[in-house]
Design a protein around this motif. Structure first.
Motif, short mmCIF file in Angstrom:
data_model
loop_
_atom_site.label_atom_id
_atom_site.label_comp_id
_atom_site.label_asym_id
_atom_site.label_seq_id
_atom_site.Cartn_x
_atom_site.Cartn_y
_atom_site.Cartn_z
N ASP A 154 8.20 -5.50 -1.96
CA ASP A 154 9.43 -4.27 -2.79
C ASP A 154 9.90 -4.95 -4.27
N CYS A 155 9.90 -6.82 -3.59
CA CYS A 155 10.10 -6.68 -4.63
C CYS A 155 9.07 -7.11 -5.90
N THR A 156 7.98 -7.95 -5.26
CA THR A 156 7.29 -7.61 -5.74
C THR A 156 6.16 -6.61 -7.15
N ILE A 157 6.70 -5.56 -6.26
CA ILE A 157 6.19 -3.96 -6.98
C ILE A 157 6.94 -3.93 -8.46
N THR A 158 9.00 -3.63 -8.05
CA THR A 158 9.44 -3.83 -9.29
C THR A 158 9.66 -5.08 -9.71
N GLY A 159 8.99 -6.19 -9.66
CA GLY A 159 8.75 -7.02 -10.87
C GLY A 159 7.32 -6.99 -11.19
N ALA A 160 6.63 -6.64 -10.67
CA ALA A 160 5.19 -6.05 -11.50
C ALA A 160 5.08 -5.52 -12.59
N GLY A 161 5.94 -4.26 -12.67
CA GLY A 161 6.10 -3.13 -13.49
C GLY A 161 6.82 -4.06 -14.26
N LEU B 35 0.76 -1.03 0.07
CA LEU B 35 0.27 0.06 -0.07
C LEU B 35 1.09 1.79 0.20
N LEU B 36 1.80 1.61 1.18
CA LEU B 36 2.46 2.82 1.13
C LEU B 36 3.42 2.35 0.17
N SER B 37 4.26 1.94 -0.89
CA SER B 37 5.78 2.22 -1.09
C SER B 37 4.93 2.57 -2.89
N GLU B 38 3.92 1.59 -3.04
CA GLU B 38 3.29 1.82 -4.29
C GLU B 38 2.32 2.64 -4.75
N SER B 39 2.47 3.57 -3.39
CA SER B 39 1.60 4.61 -3.37
C SER B 39 1.45 5.82 -4.29
N LEU C 141 -0.33 -3.29 -12.50
CA LEU C 141 0.23 -3.13 -11.40
C LEU C 141 -0.36 -3.36 -10.19
N LEU C 142 -1.65 -2.56 -10.08
CA LEU C 142 -2.11 -2.60 -8.67
C LEU C 142 -2.94 -4.05 -8.62
N ASN C 143 -3.44 -4.96 -9.25
CA ASN C 143 -4.13 -5.75 -9.37
C ASN C 143 -2.73 -7.12 -9.70
#
Length: 700
Positions: A659-666, A529-533, A673-675
């Motif tokens: 945080d790795c999930t956010i970068t990978g999903a990018g 929630l916070l890192s990808e906001s 990214l959100l879903n």
């Protein structure tokens, strides 16, 4: 630490001795059942049936005596009430004073009864725990669920002390009324100040609080910290040693360290995506930038925890220097046009995480009487730092250059934190006082002749004789062995800390593992929630840095009010395990509501779902750590590999994965990214709810 069997014997009311749980007999039976199972004399089903009946008989004995005593107290209060009614019509100061003394005598007897219930409740919990440990069987689950949920439950009488509350209420109300009435008949010369509350009321309330484990706001906050709190009161000697080790300014320095580190963690969140783009990377690389600090913290938590065994000052100095250098690297990365320097700077910040030292200092160096307040301060400092970080980022909206060094919304957070850590380092070096560790080496002196340890109180009372006769010594040894055999409360077993990750892991019961899973889950959900906001809000709503900073600051500011409501009211209305399940379900609802399932994604949906997710996670964290501290082995309350370290590692690992999930999903595109990042949160949350359901009856 005195084992429970000896404590039970020492604290019993002599005339009530026959009505306490026969803990010694129960221990013998548990050992006997183990031998019978090994020899094939009884099967497991018969053992469970026999032990259940024996425990039922013990509880019935306790409850019937408890009801009898409650009735006697109620009868005495009723008779005193009639006398009070007469005095109301015909006031008499001496009569009121006598009546008040009579009520106080009832109060003292009530305190004895509350302690009676407390000792027996502790005995029941410990014998159930001992049985589970001996047979590797979750008998507690079955016994508690079958007894506590039964309409004629006697177990509820012990653990919920049904009926005692009415006696407490009647007695407290009458004492207060008499005190006010007595004050109205005395002149200001007899009683020049406002009458103080009768001390007996505070004693009663203290006994009730201890028995019910009721949690006010302060205690609820303290439980977030997962800092060891002693169950038994300290002796005068122990309190003197604690006072000698305690230094208020040093405690404040640890709390400020906690605050600054949390500010350092979250001050870059609103601008990390823009910083990454300015260095030629994708905006979703902000996940790596933010998460690199957590990666380093996984390792720093271990060495800082080990280092705190020898010193508190040197680790804090090292932490401040590393954080200063890390923030300078973070700020200089822009002018060096290097993403590598940026990430190295954040790694250095993670290597400077001294939260393990902060926790350990409060646990070891703060006197027990104020340790809960210090723990609450630790949590409050973390919460305020979490809110102040994004808020400060929103204020740093300038751009200028000084001697080829760029100061902008991306680099100013690094420069600001570098200055803050430099000032902190100066303050630390001037005022910190290293506690005396001489008393931590040997808590108990040894007999100079036999080499055996001698109890301090026995030495002081002249009862420790080095030249005991052989027969007496043998008998004493046999008695001690009988009492301490297989007891998790004896010093060699229960107080010896875990010495490695492996030994710590072996101490984790299924209930503890589930609580650590829940902690991992909630930290993962919060980090997503916070890192990808900043990326999500910019993509869907075109929010600028200031808007993101305000949003994150508002989320952080909800921590203390929510904890105040939960700690003061809700936690006194429901059991921790009920709150644990409810908050997980609400967190699941928040995650589900966050998904983008239509062509449009509104600000209202995002903000509401974020609030539900964040608030539920905050409530869940407090309840989770409270339960974790109660179900975790006492061997994990001290040493390098303690419960605080395990929970920190679980939470930090969750942040790294998130945080790795956010970068990978990018790499799949910002539109997905959100879903994509919410899906793991949904799965882990559902699994944790299922695991909680399976271990629900062991969370007692």
């Amino acid at each position: 630490m005195v084992n429970f069997g000896k404590k039970l014997t020492a604290d019993q009311v002599p005339e009530w001795r026959g009505y306490y749980i026969n803990y010694k007999l129960m221990k013998k039976k548990v050992k006997q059942y183990g031998q019978q199972l090994q020899q094939g004399e009884k099967d497991r089903r018969r053992v469970l049936k026999d032990f259940s009946k024996m425990l039922d008989d013990q509880i019935e004995k306790i409850v019937l005596f408890l009801l009898e005593q409650q009735g006697m107290l109620a009868s005495r209060i009723e008779k005193l009430g009639k006398q009070r009614a007469i005095l109301a019509e015909q006031p008499d100061i001496s009569g009121i004073a006598d009546l008040r003394e009579a009520y106080r005598e009832v109060g003292l007897d009530l305190i004895k009864l509350l302690k009676f219930v407390d000792l027996n409740a502790t005995g029941i919990r410990k014998i159930l725990k001992k049985f589970d440990k001996r047979f590797s069987y979750r008998f507690t689950d079955y016994y508690v669920s079958s007894r506590s949920n039964h309409p004629y439950s006697q177990l509820q009488q012990v653990f919920k002390h049904v009926g005692v509350g009415a006696v407490v209420g009647a007695l407290s109300r009458n004492l207060v009324d008499l005190q006010e009435r007595q004050g109205s008949y005395l002149s200001i010369y007899d009683q020049p100040t406002t009458a103080l509350k009768d001390p007996i009321i505070d004693m009663i309330n203290s006994s009730v609080d201890k028995l019910t484990r009721s949690t006010n706001f302060l205690r609820f906050l303290g439980q977030h910290a997962l800092i060891a709190h002693e169950e038994s009161p300290s002796t005068a000697g122990e309190e003197e040693i604690e006072d000698q080790k305690y230094h208020f300014i040093s405690l404040m320095l640890n709390l400020v360290n906690t605050f600054l580190y949390m500010v350092n963690t979250y001050i870059i969140v609103p601008t990390a995506d823009d910083y990454s783009v300015s260095l030629g990377a994708a905006s979703t690389v902000c996940g790596v930038v933010i998460g690199s600090m957590a990666v380093a913290q996984i390792f720093s938590s271990v060495y800082f925890s080990a280092w705190s065994n020898k010193s508190y000052f040197r680790p804090l100095v090292f932490s401040s220097i590393v954080l200063f250098l890390g923030n300078v690297c973070y700020a200089m990365a822009y002018d060096m046009n290097s993403l590598t320097v940026l990430i190295v700077g954040r790694l250095l910040c993670g290597l400077g995480s001294a939260r393990a030292v902060n926790r350990r200092y409060i646990s070891d160096c703060v006197p027990a009487r104020i340790r809960m307040q210090a723990s609450a301060g630790f949590v409050s400092a973390s919460a305020l730092g979490m809110a102040c970080g994004p808020a400060l980022a929103g204020l740093l909206q300038w751009r200028f250059k000084i001697y080829m060094v760029t100061f902008s919304q991306s680099t100013l957070p690094g420069w600001l934190m570098a200055v803050a850590w430099l000032l902190y380092l100066v303050w630390l070096c001037i005022t910190f006082k290293e506690p005396n560790r001489a008393d931590e080496v040997n808590d108990t002196p040894q007999n100079p002749v036999s080499g055996q340890r001698v109890d301090i109180e026995q030495v002081e009372n002249g009862l420790a004789h080095p030249l005991l006769g052989d027969s007496e010594a043998k008998q004493n040894d046999e008695d001690d062995d009988e009492e301490e055999d297989d007891s998790e409360e004896c010093a060699q077993d229960s107080r010896k800390p875990a010495t490695s990750i492996g030994s710590a892991y072996r101490l984790l019961t299924p209930s503890v593992k589930v609580q650590l899973l829940i902690y991992f889950m909630l930290k993962y959900a919060m980090e997503i929630l916070l890192s990808e906001s900043s990326v999500i809000t910019n993509h869907y709503f075109k929010w600028d840095t200031s808007a993101v900073a305000i949003f994150l600051a508002v989320l952080g500011l909800t921590v203390l009010p929510i904890n105040a409501v939960v700690g003061t009211y809700i936690s006194n209305m429901f059991e921790d395990r009920q709150l644990l399940m409810a908050s997980q379900i609400m967190l699941l609802v928040g995650i589900v509501f966050s998904f983008k399932v239509t062509s449009t994604y509104s600000v209202a949906q995002y903000v509401i779902s974020a609030l539900v997710t964040f608030v539920s996670a905050e409530v869940l964290e407090g309840v989770n750590l409270s339960l974790l501290s109660s179900v975790m082995s006492s061997r994990l309350s001290r040493g390098t590999y303690n419960g605080g370290l395990l929970s920190t590692e679980a939470g930090t690992l969750a942040r790294v994965v998130a945080d790795c999930t956010i970068t990978g999903a990018g790499y799949l595109g910002i539109g997905s990214l959100l879903n994509v990042t919410l899906l793991p949160s949904l799965v882990i949350c559902a699994v944790s709810i299922a695991c909680t359901f399976l271990t629900y009856n062991s969370l007692f």
